[in-house]
Design a protein around this motif. Structure first.
Motif, short mmCIF file in Angstrom:
data_model
loop_
_atom_site.label_atom_id
_atom_site.label_comp_id
_atom_site.label_asym_id
_atom_site.label_seq_id
_atom_site.Cartn_x
_atom_site.Cartn_y
_atom_site.Cartn_z
N ARG A 203 0.85 -1.19 0.00
CA ARG A 203 0.00 0.00 0.00
C ARG A 203 0.88 1.23 0.00
N VAL A 204 0.60 2.12 -0.92
CA VAL A 204 1.36 3.36 -1.05
C VAL A 204 0.42 4.53 -0.81
N ASN A 205 0.83 5.42 0.06
CA ASN A 205 0.14 6.70 0.23
C ASN A 205 1.12 7.81 -0.09
N ALA A 206 0.65 8.82 -0.77
CA ALA A 206 1.51 9.94 -1.13
C ALA A 206 0.69 11.21 -1.19
N ALA A 207 1.35 12.33 -0.97
CA ALA A 207 0.65 13.61 -0.98
C ALA A 207 1.62 14.73 -1.32
N HIS A 208 1.08 15.74 -1.95
CA HIS A 208 1.79 17.01 -2.14
C HIS A 208 0.82 18.13 -1.78
N GLU A 209 1.33 19.10 -1.04
CA GLU A 209 0.50 20.21 -0.59
C GLU A 209 1.25 21.52 -0.76
N ASP A 210 0.66 22.44 -1.49
CA ASP A 210 1.14 23.82 -1.54
C ASP A 210 0.32 24.60 -0.51
N ILE A 211 0.99 25.07 0.53
CA ILE A 211 0.31 25.68 1.66
C ILE A 211 0.27 27.19 1.50
N ASN A 212 -0.91 27.73 1.29
CA ASN A 212 -1.11 29.18 1.30
C ASN A 212 -1.72 29.53 2.66
N SER A 213 -0.89 30.01 3.55
CA SER A 213 -1.32 30.25 4.92
C SER A 213 -2.16 31.51 5.04
N TYR A 214 -3.01 31.53 6.06
CA TYR A 214 -3.78 32.74 6.36
C TYR A 214 -2.90 33.82 6.98
N ASP A 216 0.28 36.27 6.76
CA ASP A 216 1.12 36.87 5.72
C ASP A 216 2.55 36.33 5.80
N TYR A 217 3.17 36.12 4.65
CA TYR A 217 4.58 35.74 4.52
C TYR A 217 4.87 34.33 5.06
N SER A 218 3.85 33.48 5.23
CA SER A 218 4.12 32.18 5.85
C SER A 218 3.65 31.01 4.99
N ASN A 219 3.74 31.16 3.67
CA ASN A 219 3.39 30.05 2.79
C ASN A 219 4.47 28.97 2.84
N GLN A 246 8.54 12.50 5.03
CA GLN A 246 7.88 13.77 4.79
C GLN A 246 8.90 14.90 4.80
N LYS A 247 8.72 15.81 3.88
CA LYS A 247 9.52 17.03 3.83
C LYS A 247 8.55 18.20 3.86
N LYS A 248 8.73 19.06 4.84
CA LYS A 248 7.85 20.22 4.97
C LYS A 248 8.70 21.47 5.14
N ALA A 249 8.32 22.52 4.44
CA ALA A 249 9.01 23.80 4.55
C ALA A 249 7.95 24.89 4.63
N GLN A 250 8.00 25.67 5.69
CA GLN A 250 7.03 26.77 5.87
C GLN A 250 7.58 27.74 6.89
N LYS A 251 7.40 29.02 6.63
CA LYS A 251 7.85 30.01 7.60
C LYS A 251 7.02 29.92 8.87
N SER A 252 7.69 29.88 10.00
CA SER A 252 7.02 29.73 11.28
C SER A 252 6.48 31.08 11.74
N VAL A 253 5.32 31.02 12.41
CA VAL A 253 4.66 32.22 12.91
C VAL A 253 4.85 32.30 14.41
N VAL A 283 11.02 27.26 8.06
CA VAL A 283 11.46 26.14 8.89
C VAL A 283 11.33 24.88 8.06
N ARG A 284 12.42 24.14 7.94
CA ARG A 284 12.41 22.91 7.15
C ARG A 284 12.52 21.72 8.10
N ILE A 285 11.59 20.79 7.95
CA ILE A 285 11.58 19.59 8.77
C ILE A 285 11.53 18.38 7.85
N ASP A 286 12.59 17.60 7.85
CA ASP A 286 12.64 16.33 7.14
C ASP A 286 12.47 15.21 8.15
N SER A 287 11.47 14.37 7.95
CA SER A 287 11.22 13.30 8.92
C SER A 287 11.11 11.95 8.22
N LEU A 288 11.63 10.93 8.88
CA LEU A 288 11.59 9.56 8.38
C LEU A 288 11.19 8.66 9.53
#
Length: 717
Positions: A203-214, A216-219, A246-253, A283-288
């Motif tokens: 079973r494979v699960n996968a996702a991609h998300e472009d995060i447009n935050s509410y 400002d400046y934190s997409n 998972q690899k996530k990158a988003q400016k922290s508020v 902030v970049r968080i790479d998790s395995l």
């Protein structure tokens, strides 16, 4: 370099027919099937009946002498949950505790923050809490509310969270989504069973998300991929493997702080980013996370398993962080009374956290006369290491919360110190429980965990700064009375060991780490399955642990101490299931009195603890419209009482009501099941403070999200 989405491997698997993997002449048998379609049995989709988190092996919730909250995959999908903060809104006993947008989140359970080192689990094995664990490959999320020393050993008093991953199944599904901020979301869930007896599964699960935050400046963005594999070696042996990245990158508020240390900010917007300097980076968080498990059935009465796993997260922080204020060269760890704050060039790259754990467990049942014993015996070994730099945190200028256009500041340009081993913590334990049944109505659960802990911390020069060597037995006892088959009444006692926390840099005894302390809990509860569709629960509890806090020294300074007792007394009520054939409800209410006594600071004694409302409630409803088959109306109401923001109770944030609404429409497109989901969170666009929690000795206030609409389409093929 161009970023490649992990969805490619999933889409490749989607083109493969399940029968393409059939093998001739295979003679392996199959264990009982555990694969369930994600949308099967919608009438019972929100109600879990078993959980493995409170013991070792699946146990009916009705017979579990503990408060356990289980959020199913169906409810996660219907609420379009992406983060843990989306999950916990279903339970009134659980709240956010330092959960900024764009960063990893922590929560509090019954008023106690969870331990990031050991309070989070995947398939029962410890996971690094300094990550945002993805939900795309999770079958359900289980939360023990209260002490969990038997299950986790050394961890905080609040409890623990366990993420249960999906198993291989014949499933093919894709989901597309967006929201009112313009975010884009794509995920796939693809699986196959193959072999002559379908003894193999993927079973494979996968996702991609472009995060447009509410904010400002934190997409940001997020990529995720996971693989689950299984092999039914025989009718008595099964091997399972799970891995996720998972690899996530988003400016922290950053959160706000009290103005002058006494006043909650007013007139501020949840869309404002404090000090959005151009040199600040996401902030970049790479998790395995991966784990494997071998299950063996020895005979009809005895079985066992061996499981092992690793969880690793690497965090890169490059922030322009608003914190404290200097007024006339006098430092304060809070914002100034007029809203001024200092801006720090904060950099902490390559912050690496790793948890390794292995367990071997044997479970069996036997009779001694008229008394039945269900025994669990296990051994576990775990290790946590932290490798990171001391980083830099250098003030480079000032800002003001009421000036949304921040003045450009130059970064410090300072060199970042080298990374080194900060922590090496090793734990071994023996686990034993015996569930003794006397006749039809009475059961006693007795057991505990004997652990041996060796933990060292180091400085940049490699010298040992702390050497902890401790062993202790953590008991767990429960008496269960079942007056009838669909009702259980229980009383329980449990202990756990919490590691002491560290003094902040502005406290006079920095960097002192306080000693470990034992927390204790008494709980009495009742669970009642009113019918096959509706369950009720109630519990009262009393939890005690050592109180840790910065104690005023009378000269304007603070010393971090462990003095006095923090006591949480509470009442929890819950109901889950179908009220009618059309109406499904999930409701909970929690009243918690959280106070400290004997602290040595009279102004703090008897005051409600920071970030713990006395009353919270959560109600979620799903109503099927008979006139329009396939269309369900969804809605929820969340209430939180006022939360204090200072230990003396002089400042607090007001209570709030949040209303959410939505719909789910099930139809068919091209002959295939299709589900459209629309949700609107915070329908009335309420402004509120969601969190007054602490982090690393400092207190912060975080604003809740404004109104947000989400739309998704799930297509099963």
């Amino acid at each position: 370099m161009k970023r490649i989405s992990p969805l490619a491997i999933s889409l490749t698997l989607a083109s493969i027919s399940p029968t393409a993997f059939a093998e001739e002449g295979a003679d392996a048998g199959t264990l009982p099937a555990i694969n369930v379609s994600a949308e099967a049995n919608r009438a019972d989709a929100y109600r879990a009946r078993t959980s493995g988190i409170a013991g070792f092996g699946e146990t009916p919730l009705l017979d579990t002498p503990a408060s356990v909250s289980v959020i199913t995959e169906a409810q996660l999908k219907d609420q379009q949950a992406r983060l843990l903060s989306d999950v916990i809104k279903n339970d009134a006993s659980i709240g956010e505790n330092y959960a900024p947008v764009g960063y990893y989140e922590n929560i509090s359970v019954r008023g106690f923050p969870l331990d990031l080192a050991s309070g989070y689990r995947i398939n029962g094995l410890s996971a690094v809490g300094e990550q945002n664990i993805a939900l795309e490959n999770k079958e359900q999320v289980e939360i023990i509310k209260g002490l969990a020393g038997l299950q986790g050993g050394v961890l905080n008093a609040g409890g623990l969270v366990n993420y249960v991953t999906k198993r291989p199944a014949d499933v093919r599904s894709v989901m597309l989504g967006t929201d009112s901020n313009g975010s884009r979301y794509l995920s796939t869930d693809l699986g196959v069973l193959f072999g002559d007896h379908q003894q193999f599964g993927l079973r494979v699960n996968a996702a991609h998300e472009d995060i447009n935050s509410y904010v400002d400046y934190s997409n940001g963005y997020r990529d995720f991929a996971s693989l689950a594999a299984s092999w039914d070696i025989s009718t008595k042996a099964r091997l399972a493997f799970n891995i996720e990245y998972q690899k996530k990158a988003q400016k922290s508020v950053a959160g706000y702080q009290l103005l002058g240390g006494t006043t909650v900010p007013s007139g501020v917007s949840p869309t404002t980013m404090l000090s959005p300097q151009p040199w600040a980076q996401p902030v970049r968080i790479d998790s395995l996370n991966f784990n494997t498990r071998l299950d063996l059935e020895f005979n009809a009465d005895w079985r066992g398993y061996i499981t092992a796993g690793r969880s690793r997260a690497v965090i890169d922080d490059y922030l322009a962080f608003p914190y404290g204020s200097n007024s006339a060269t006098v430092f304060s760890p809070t914002f100034a009374a007029n809203g001024d704050y200092d801006v720090y060039d904060y950099r902490s790259p390559d912050d690496t956290r790793r948890n390794d754990e292995a367990q071997a467990v044997v479970q069996g049942k036997f009779n001694m006369g008229s008394v039945r014993h269900d025994v669990t015996l296990g051994v576990t070994m775990s290790r946590r290491v932290v490798d990171k730099s001391d980083g830099i945190s250098i003030p480079v200028g000032t800002g003001n919360i009421y000036n949304p256009v921040a003045a450009p500041l130059a970064p410090s340009g300072a060199d970042i110190p080298a990374s080194y081993r900060n922590l090496d913590s090793r734990q071994q334990a023996i686990l034993l429980t015996d569930r003794v049944q006397f006749g039809e109505h009475w059961e006693v659960l007795a057991g505990g965990r004997q652990f041996w802990l060796k933990e060292k911390t180091y400085n940049l020069a490699g010298a040992t700064t702390r050497d902890t060597d401790r062993n202790q037995f953590l008991p767990q006892l429960a008496l269960i009375y079942k007056p009838q088959a669909n009702m259980s009444v229980y009383s329980s006692y449990a202990e756990t060991l919490s590691m002491g926390t560290a003094a902040a840099f502005w406290q006079t005894n920095f960097p002192t780490i306080l000693p470990p302390s034992v927390a204790r809990q008494l709980e009495t509860g009742i669970k009642y399955d009113w019918n096959k569709d509706l369950s009720f629960t109630a519990a009262v509890f009393r939890m005690k642990k050592a109180y840790e806090y910065p104690q005023p020294d009378g000269a304007g300074g603070f010393k971090y101490v462990q003095q006095g007792t923090q006591t949480h007394n509470g009442l929890e009520l819950g109901a889950t299931g179908n009220v009618t054939r059309q109406l499904r409800l999930s409701a909970s209410l929690a009243f918690i009195q959280a106070r400290a006594d004997g602290t040595g600071t009279p102004a703090y004694d008897g005051k409600q603890a920071i970030n713990v409302p006395r009353l919270r409630s959560a109600l979620y409803a799903d109503y099927a419209l008979a006139a329009l088959p396939g269309l369900n109306l969804l809605g929820s109401w969340l209430y939180s009482g006022s939360k204090t923001a200072t230990r003396d109770g002089s400042a607090s944030v007001p209570s709030y009501h949040i209303f959410n609404a939505g719909l789910r429409y099930q139809t068919r497109m091209g002959g295939h099941p299709t589900i459209v989901r629309l949700t609107v969170d915070n329908v009335f666009d309420k402004r509120y403070w969601k969190d007054t929690g602490e982090s690393l000795g400092d207190s912060y206030l975080h604003l809740g999200a404004p109104r947000l609409a989400r739309l998704s389409v799930q297509y099963d093929f």
